[in-house]
Design a protein around this motif. Structure first.
Motif, PDB file in Angstrom:
ATOM      1  N   LEU A 299      -2.563   1.961  -4.437  1.00 49.42           N
ATOM      2  CA  LEU A 299      -2.180   3.548  -4.370  1.00 49.42           C
ATOM      3  C   LEU A 299      -3.452   4.261  -3.930  1.00 49.42           C
ATOM      4  O   LEU A 299      -4.635   3.970  -4.308  1.00 49.42           O
ATOM      5  CB  LEU A 299      -2.075   3.913  -5.813  1.00 49.42           C
ATOM      6  CG  LEU A 299      -1.496   5.442  -5.981  1.00 49.42           C
ATOM      7  CD1 LEU A 299      -0.512   5.920  -5.077  1.00 49.42           C
ATOM      8  CD2 LEU A 299      -1.345   5.845  -7.376  1.00 49.42           C
TER       9      LEU A 299
ATOM     10  N   GLU B 271       7.259  -4.449  -6.965  1.00 47.67           N
ATOM     11  CA  GLU B 271       7.472  -5.863  -7.979  1.00 47.67           C
ATOM     12  C   GLU B 271       8.392  -6.956  -7.190  1.00 47.67           C
ATOM     13  O   GLU B 271       8.234  -8.136  -7.671  1.00 47.67           O
ATOM     14  CB  GLU B 271       8.557  -5.265  -8.932  1.00 47.67           C
ATOM     15  CG  GLU B 271       7.684  -4.399 -10.125  1.00 47.67           C
ATOM     16  CD  GLU B 271       8.463  -4.230 -11.640  1.00 47.67           C
ATOM     17  OE1 GLU B 271       7.918  -4.760 -12.376  1.00 47.67           O
ATOM     18  OE2 GLU B 271       9.646  -3.581 -10.934  1.00 47.67           O
TER      19      GLU B 271
ATOM     20  N   VAL C 157      -1.821  -2.663 -10.406  1.00 47.17           N
ATOM     21  CA  VAL C 157      -1.817  -1.558  -9.729  1.00 47.17           C
ATOM     22  C   VAL C 157      -3.273  -1.339  -9.439  1.00 47.17           C
ATOM     23  O   VAL C 157      -4.150  -1.282 -10.353  1.00 47.17           O
ATOM     24  CB  VAL C 157      -1.291  -0.369 -10.286  1.00 47.17           C
ATOM     25  CG1 VAL C 157      -1.235   0.849  -9.042  1.00 47.17           C
ATOM     26  CG2 VAL C 157       0.275  -0.472 -10.383  1.00 47.17           C
TER      27      VAL C 157
ATOM     28  N   ILE D  98       4.354   2.954 -14.146  1.00 50.54           N
ATOM     29  CA  ILE D  98       3.385   1.973 -13.634  1.00 50.54           C
ATOM     30  C   ILE D  98       2.844   1.353 -14.856  1.00 50.54           C
ATOM     31  O   ILE D  98       2.962   0.059 -14.305  1.00 50.54           O
ATOM     32  CB  ILE D  98       2.320   2.977 -13.364  1.00 50.54           C
ATOM     33  CG1 ILE D  98       2.532   3.816 -11.883  1.00 50.54           C
ATOM     34  CG2 ILE D  98       0.852   2.216 -13.012  1.00 50.54           C
ATOM     35  CD1 ILE D  98       1.184   4.921 -11.788  1.00 50.54           C
TER      36      ILE D  98
ATOM     37  N   LEU E 135       5.428  -1.827 -14.755  1.00 49.24           N
ATOM     38  CA  LEU E 135       5.494  -2.764 -13.736  1.00 49.24           C
ATOM     39  C   LEU E 135       5.017  -4.065 -14.152  1.00 49.24           C
ATOM     40  O   LEU E 135       4.244  -4.324 -14.745  1.00 49.24           O
ATOM     41  CB  LEU E 135       4.714  -2.136 -12.469  1.00 49.24           C
ATOM     42  CG  LEU E 135       4.973  -1.004 -11.598  1.00 49.24           C
ATOM     43  CD1 LEU E 135       4.082  -0.556 -10.682  1.00 49.24           C
ATOM     44  CD2 LEU E 135       6.507  -1.197 -10.997  1.00 49.24           C
TER      45      LEU E 135
ATOM     46  N   ALA F  82      -3.772   3.085 -13.348  1.00 55.22           N
ATOM     47  CA  ALA F  82      -3.989   1.741 -12.579  1.00 55.22           C
ATOM     48  C   ALA F  82      -4.755   0.926 -13.336  1.00 55.22           C
ATOM     49  O   ALA F  82      -5.564   1.167 -14.420  1.00 55.22           O
ATOM     50  CB  ALA F  82      -4.540   1.950 -10.987  1.00 55.22           C
TER      51      ALA F  82
ATOM     52  N   TRP G 129       0.838  -1.227   0.107  1.00 49.58           N
ATOM     53  CA  TRP G 129       0.085  -0.067  -0.261  1.00 49.58           C
ATOM     54  C   TRP G 129       0.884   1.157  -0.183  1.00 49.58           C
ATOM     55  O   TRP G 129       1.767   1.498   1.069  1.00 49.58           O
ATOM     56  CB  TRP G 129      -0.833  -0.126   1.156  1.00 49.58           C
ATOM     57  CG  TRP G 129      -2.023  -1.101   1.044  1.00 49.58           C
ATOM     58  CD1 TRP G 129      -2.043  -2.282   1.079  1.00 49.58           C
ATOM     59  CD2 TRP G 129      -3.482  -0.430   0.671  1.00 49.58           C
ATOM     60  NE1 TRP G 129      -3.265  -2.912   1.042  1.00 49.58           N
ATOM     61  CE2 TRP G 129      -4.087  -1.819   0.907  1.00 49.58           C
ATOM     62  CE3 TRP G 129      -4.172   0.365   1.039  1.00 49.58           C
ATOM     63  CZ2 TRP G 129      -5.598  -2.003   1.026  1.00 49.58           C
ATOM     64  CZ3 TRP G 129      -5.436   0.668   0.802  1.00 49.58           C
ATOM     65  CH2 TRP G 129      -6.212  -0.709   0.748  1.00 49.58           C
TER      66      TRP G 129
ATOM     67  N   LEU H 285       6.127   2.678  -5.703  1.00 43.57           N
ATOM     68  CA  LEU H 285       5.337   1.561  -6.510  1.00 43.57           C
ATOM     69  C   LEU H 285       6.194   0.536  -7.175  1.00 43.57           C
ATOM     70  O   LEU H 285       5.936  -0.896  -7.079  1.00 43.57           O
ATOM     71  CB  LEU H 285       4.525   2.134  -7.611  1.00 43.57           C
ATOM     72  CG  LEU H 285       3.408   3.238  -7.077  1.00 43.57           C
ATOM     73  CD1 LEU H 285       2.870   3.838  -8.021  1.00 43.57           C
ATOM     74  CD2 LEU H 285       2.328   2.346  -6.597  1.00 43.57           C
TER      75      LEU H 285
ATOM     76  N   ALA I 266       0.282  -3.672  -6.113  1.00 45.11           N
ATOM     77  CA  ALA I 266       0.433  -2.473  -5.612  1.00 45.11           C
ATOM     78  C   ALA I 266      -0.803  -1.723  -5.464  1.00 45.11           C
ATOM     79  O   ALA I 266      -1.782  -1.511  -6.386  1.00 45.11           O
ATOM     80  CB  ALA I 266       1.480  -1.537  -6.533  1.00 45.11           C
TER      81      ALA I 266
END
Length: 240
Positions: free
Chosen positions: A48, A40, A94, A87, A90, A113, A12, A36, A46
């Motif tokens: 947000l 990984e 997310v 992002i 990744l 996200a 978080w 963030l 993740a």
């Protein structure tokens, strides 16, 4: 400004700058991307979110107003690019836990996200053009989500939309009451965690298009706007 903790399968990441409505300056954007990215190696997902009743108000406008030299503008462009396209790069999904207002870069974080849960009294907007700037990630990506006409309505008017409209436009997955936000996000985390990590990473990667020169476009656009006196005046007026 950026806090992070691991809860089960999720890392978080919380934007914690209530005195500025969780708006981010240059270092804030960089820290956000770094935190963030740590998911990984440490987590399956993740998450947000923000503090109080604000998810993220976007850029700290003083940063834009103070960007005078080409190097300063380029640094801002790079920080935004590395955050949003970071992002996308990744290997873990997310989830945005949208606890309130999401304007400008905050709106763009919701769209970057993979999944988003939003409280029912939240508002979202892209007001950048009204202050002499523009939303770089939104113009590159959000049309893919909600269509070009809706994107242009958001970008050209700067008018906010409510949570239910965001759901209808495909910008978020679920609208919930405030007390249901974390349980709804944790449900997504649990479901994602049931699948092999490589499978979710592969699906996520192939669902994203390439950036195709986005960094250079953002640098060029921001440089032009910072040289335009009407844009600079609009930014100064907002800051004042």
């Amino acid at each position: 400004m950026i806090r992070a903790e691991t809860r089960g399968d999720a890392r978080w990441v919380t934007i914690d700058r209530p005195e500025k409505r969780n708006a981010l300056h240059l270092d804030g954007w960089r820290r956000l991307g770094e935190e963030l990215a740590r998911a990984e190696s440490e987590s399956r997902v993740a998450v947000l979110t923000g503090v109080d009743d604000v998810f993220c108000a976007g850029d700290d406008i003083a940063v834009i107003d103070e960007a005078e030299s080409a190097a300063e503008v380029e640094a801002l462009a790079d920080a935004l690019y590395e955050t949003f396209w970071g992002i996308e790069r990744l290997s873990v999904p997310v989830v945005a836990a949208v606890n309130g207002l999401a304007y400008g870069g905050g709106f763009e974080l919701v769209c970057a996200a993979d999944l988003a849960v939003i409280v029912d009294d939240a508002a979202l907007a892209l007001p950048e053009t009204t202050i002499g700037a523009y939303p770089p990630y939104a113009v590159e990506r959000v049309g893919e989500i909600c269509g070009r006409k809706r994107l242009m309505e958001l970008v050209l008017t700067g008018e906010p939309i409510d949570a239910q409209t965001a759901r209808e436009w495909g910008l978020v997955n679920r609208v919930v009451a405030a007390e249901e936000l974390e349980p709804a996000v944790e449900e997504y985390v649990e479901r994602v965690g049931e699948s092999p990590k490589r499978a979710t990473a592969t699906a996520r990667r192939l669902a994203r298009s390439t950036d195709d020169g986005a960094r250079d476009r953002i640098r060029g656009a921001l440089s032009q706007l910072r040289r335009d006196e009407a844009c600079r005046a609009a930014t100064r007026a907002f800051t004042e």
